[in-house]
Design a protein around this motif. Sequence first.
Motif, PDB file in Angstrom:
ATOM      1  N   THR A 112      -6.467   1.677  -6.963  1.00 50.23           N
ATOM      2  CA  THR A 112      -7.181   0.440  -7.279  1.00 50.23           C
ATOM      3  C   THR A 112      -6.245  -0.762  -7.176  1.00 50.23           C
ATOM      4  OG1 THR A 112      -6.707   0.771  -9.633  1.00 50.23           O
ATOM      5  CG2 THR A 112      -8.796   1.610  -8.806  1.00 50.23           C
ATOM      6  N   ALA A 165      -6.658  -6.604  -0.319  1.00 47.82           N
ATOM      7  CA  ALA A 165      -7.638  -7.687  -0.220  1.00 47.82           C
ATOM      8  C   ALA A 165      -6.962  -9.047  -0.279  1.00 47.82           C
ATOM      9  CB  ALA A 165      -8.674  -7.545  -1.336  1.00 47.82           C
ATOM     10  N   THR A 192      -3.764  -0.882  -5.103  1.00 49.62           N
ATOM     11  CA  THR A 192      -3.594  -1.053  -3.669  1.00 49.62           C
ATOM     12  C   THR A 192      -4.755  -1.827  -3.067  1.00 49.62           C
ATOM     13  OG1 THR A 192      -2.378   1.027  -3.542  1.00 49.62           O
ATOM     14  CG2 THR A 192      -3.286   0.175  -1.494  1.00 49.62           C
ATOM     15  N   LEU A 193      -5.971  -1.534  -3.500  1.00 47.29           N
ATOM     16  CA  LEU A 193      -7.137  -2.248  -2.976  1.00 47.29           C
ATOM     17  C   LEU A 193      -7.042  -3.741  -3.271  1.00 47.29           C
ATOM     18  CD1 LEU A 193     -10.025   0.237  -3.882  1.00 47.29           C
ATOM     19  CD2 LEU A 193      -9.038  -0.208  -1.625  1.00 47.29           C
ATOM     20  N   VAL A 199      -6.245  -3.794 -10.771  1.00 44.72           N
ATOM     21  CA  VAL A 199      -6.817  -4.556  -9.652  1.00 44.72           C
ATOM     22  C   VAL A 199      -6.314  -5.995  -9.677  1.00 44.72           C
ATOM     23  CG1 VAL A 199      -8.939  -5.478  -8.663  1.00 44.72           C
ATOM     24  CG2 VAL A 199      -8.869  -3.118  -9.451  1.00 44.72           C
ATOM     25  N   ALA A 252       0.826  -1.210   0.000  1.00 39.80           N
ATOM     26  CA  ALA A 252       0.000   0.000   0.000  1.00 39.80           C
ATOM     27  C   ALA A 252       0.855   1.252   0.000  1.00 39.80           C
ATOM     28  CB  ALA A 252      -0.924  -0.009   1.218  1.00 39.80           C
TER      29      ALA A 252
END
Length: 469
Positions: A312, A319, A314-315, A372, A147
């Motif tokens: 995006t 997750a 990082t997301l 992503v 992140a």
Amino acid sequence: MTSGTDHRLSTVGLATVLLGVFLPQTDMFIVNVALPTIRADLHASPAMLELVVAGYGVAFALLLVPAGRLGDQLGRRRLFLAGIVAFTAASVWCGAAGSAAQLVTARTVQGAAAAVLLPQVLATIHATTSGPARARALGVYAAVTGAAASTGLAIGGVLISLGAGWRSIFLVNVPIGLVASLLALRHLPETTSPRPLRVDLAGTGLLAATVICLLLPATQGRTLGWPPWSWAMLACVPVTVTALAHLERSTERAGRTPLIPPSLVTLPGVRRGLAVVLPFFAGAGGFFFTYSLLTQQGLDAAPAVAGLSLATMTLGFLAASMTTARLTHRHGRGRVIAAGAATQALGLGIIATTVLTAWPGLPIVALLPGLVVAGCGQGLVVGPLFGAVLARIDTARAGVGSGLLVTTQQLALALGAAVLGSLFLELDELPGVSMGRAFAAVVAVQTVVALCVVPAGRRLDPAPVPTGS
């Protein structure tokens, strides 16, 4: 050996050491979005801008292993505090720099402080946790590491777009550093090695020569037109590497304490893990560098838009990272790393295909699906990969092992940005080659590297991870 009555790492203690990951990693990338405004404000040449980036990276990579050794000797909490205070002070210096030369010097000091700080994080986690708690801590560590890069680009872009100026990207570290210092004093347990090892000065000198001879030409050679000194320094690399290897073997055979113990490097899990760390993070470093150029120069995106688009990624990283403890316990680290590398390759392939088919009218939103998917792949790799390298290293050598691991990571990031960035810029200057095609070619190289990680990753701890590991 520990000080105090409880050497376990509390939740607040873990959050504190993770700030010691976030700050150095963020600052490695945050400066990229500010380079145009730094150049205009300080009248910096392209070569000086390269040094703003390279000075941090060289000092960071160079001092990581010695700092890990010093943490084993003097106490990891003590070195963590020294590093965070020095990093905060250097951030103030960066924000107050009145010339490009001053900024290069301040960034070099900041990189050195980051090197003192960062090895203590993994060493503390390794020394104060075990079993599922260690797996969870490494998963969160991996999430913060991933992140930090994207967050740094996003924060830098937003601050500059809001008119805060390039100095704000350094000064924002100050309140965070002060909070981390106070929390470390109260919540961080002190740990040292029961068999502390002295710093190998001769080995450190040869490592310094190797890193400088490798990174300076890689980051400065193209900008300066590949002068003779750059080729001479590159030619010295095999010599210094050979000398370092011979010295370390001789030192260990004599019963002394080498900087990089060959007995540690030759452990199968460590050797195989580092062989995966190098190409994996080189690809990551190259991607962030070339993506910033593609979006800000090729697509004329604002710094905030370019930086936030990486959120995006990082997301996806976050997750996936949060699932690695459970997945590695069930399937083993090797299978999870292989699956993550394959997923990353798929995401990179989607990005390259999107750029090729939609250029030059490419909307930046079209890149988000590939980002992503690639982020999810990276998230599946980092935590299990770090765990695989550290799993066979005893606690007494946790500082040395973590320093070696993070040194390899940082060298790979710097070299990836330099080598793949140079390839991107060379291709972009060829007649008839658009920036989109140049970027797609570099991403194709990264995709091949990710696919090569798949079989290599499967060899890392293929059995399910025991509960007590």
